[in-house]
Design an enzyme around this catalytic site. Structure first.
Site: not given
Ligand SMILES: *Cc1c(COP(=O)(O)O)cnc(C)c1O
Length: 388
Positions: A135, A220, A249
């Site tokens: 994700f 990520d 986050k």
């Molecule tokens: C939450 C998340 C995103 C997206 O972040 P947003 O601030 O909601 O755009 C991308 N990568 C990972 C691994 C995430 O957990």
């Protein structure tokens, strides 16, 4: 104008319907506790989706935001700024060695978008290899890297030259990386995809393949960053040296912010390659500085490691047949169940614990790293009752 309707009615009327809302209105937070509009307290094991690592309304974040709001909120990147400059050097100081150029933006998805653009610009290649169950966000580039069909399919066609390999399968990754691959994009622990830590062998293999074939490794760490997994960044567990490290986050204690750090294999970017109106604004940078201070002074990565180990041990000792597996790193913990998770989340909420799903059958716990041992004990008791 007086608002006579309650928040649920107003949000139902004026929201778009993109969120499946729980019947809960939260109005206040302190450390690992949240309160609803009737004054009822909840133990927070969601952290606003992995955001509140330093806890809610930490006095240092509050003070930093208040002071900066009264000084300067917005400042375009076309000029220099004192708070941004200091934050960049402080963040570079805690990032793995070599990641010392940083682009600032406003969310995780934006940071993923920036990283993909930088990888394409740096390599002159188009391809992105991501992982099944991965994700990366919901904007069109990040969505192209995201795997789950129900997020993707309504928006096809997505960005070309994106592909997915099974997470953990090095042979499949080896077959997928070609001389047109710009980037391999991976979470170090998959979050939304079910709380799945990658093996050291897979991550190191991905790094080796990228170096052999001229591709860039993008990790990520939007969900795993800032102490969540027991180290400041999850790639530290394996000594991984990603070329681009993606953050979001928890970075600014709840103030919207994202960032991408660039390592030595990434080319110098030229003016116009990318940009953001709000990126690097002094308000977010001031909050993010406070977060780094708190993480260090309260020793929160080590606290997450200690508490997470205890929590996973306790959950593994629960005798319920419903639990298929307990896995995680630090205070990023998933319980894979044999049945659907949604009713259990509702039952936990009734017992005053807010938790998250990670897919249809995984119960995910992402408490603030400041949660106390006694509060974690309460969480284990509630999970025990609910799954009994
Ligand atoms: C939450 C998340 C995103 C997206 O972040 P947003 O601030 O909601 O755009 C991308 N990568 C990972 C691994 C995430 O957990």
């Amino acid at each position: 104008m007086t608002v006579t309707l309650d928040p649920r009615t107003l949000e139902a009327r004026h929201g778009t319907g993109v969120y499946a809302k729980r019947p809960l209105t939260l109005v206040r937070g302190q450390e690992a506790t949240l309160w609803d509009d009737a004054g009822r307290a909840y133990l927070d094991c969601a952290s606003g989706q992995g955001v509140a690592n330093v806890g809610h309304s930490h006095p240092r974040v509050v003070a930093a935001v208040q002071t900066q709001a009264a000084t300067l909120v917005t400042c375009q990147e076309a000029v220099h700024n004192d708070v941004r400059a200091v934050y960049l050097s402080e963040l570079a100081g805690v990032l793995p060695a070599g990641l010392d150029r940083i682009f600032l933006c406003n969310s995780g998805a934006e940071a993923v978008e920036a990283a993909i653009k930088f990888a394409r610009a740096s390599t002159g290649r188009p391809g992105v290899v991501a992982a099944m169950r991965g994700f990366h966000g919901r904007t069109l580039g990040a969505l192209s890297a995201t795997w789950e069909a129900h997020y993707r399919e309504p928006f096809a066609p997505l960005v070309p030259e994106f592909g997915h390999v099974p997470y953990g399968n090095l042979a499949a990754l080896e077959a997928a990386i070609t001389d047109t691959t710009a980037a391999v994009l991976l979470e170090v622990v998959q979050g939304e995809g079910g709380v799945r830590p990658a093996s050291e062998e897979f991550l190191r293999g991905a790094q080796r393949l990228c170096r052999e074939r001229g591709a860039l490794l993008l990790t990520d760490e939007v969900q795993t960053g800032f102490g969540r997994t027991g180290r400041m960044f999850a790639c530290e567990h394996t000594g991984l040296e990603p070329d681009l490290l993606i953050l979001g986050k928890a970075i600014a204690g709840g103030v919207p912010m994202g960032a991408v750090a660039l390592g030595p294999r990434v080319a110098q970017m030229t003016p116009g390659t990318h940009g953001s109106t709000f990126g690097g604004n002094p308000l977010a940078c001031a909050a993010a500085r406070a977060v780094l201070d708190i993480l260090r002074e309260e020793n929160l990565p080590a606290e997450a490691a200690r508490k997470g180990e205890w929590l996973i041990d306790r959950l593994r000792a629960l005798p319920h047949r419903r639990i298929r597996e307990v896995r995680g790193r630090g205070l990023m913990v998933g319980l894979e169940l044999r049945d659907r998770v949604a009713p259990h989340l509702a039952a936990l909420q009734e017992r005053g614990v807010l938790a998250l799903p990670a897919g249809p059958s995984v119960l995910r716990l992402l408490p603030p790293l400041v949660i106390s041992d006694a509060e974690l004990e309460q969480v284990v008791q509630a999970v025990d009752e609910v799954l009994a």
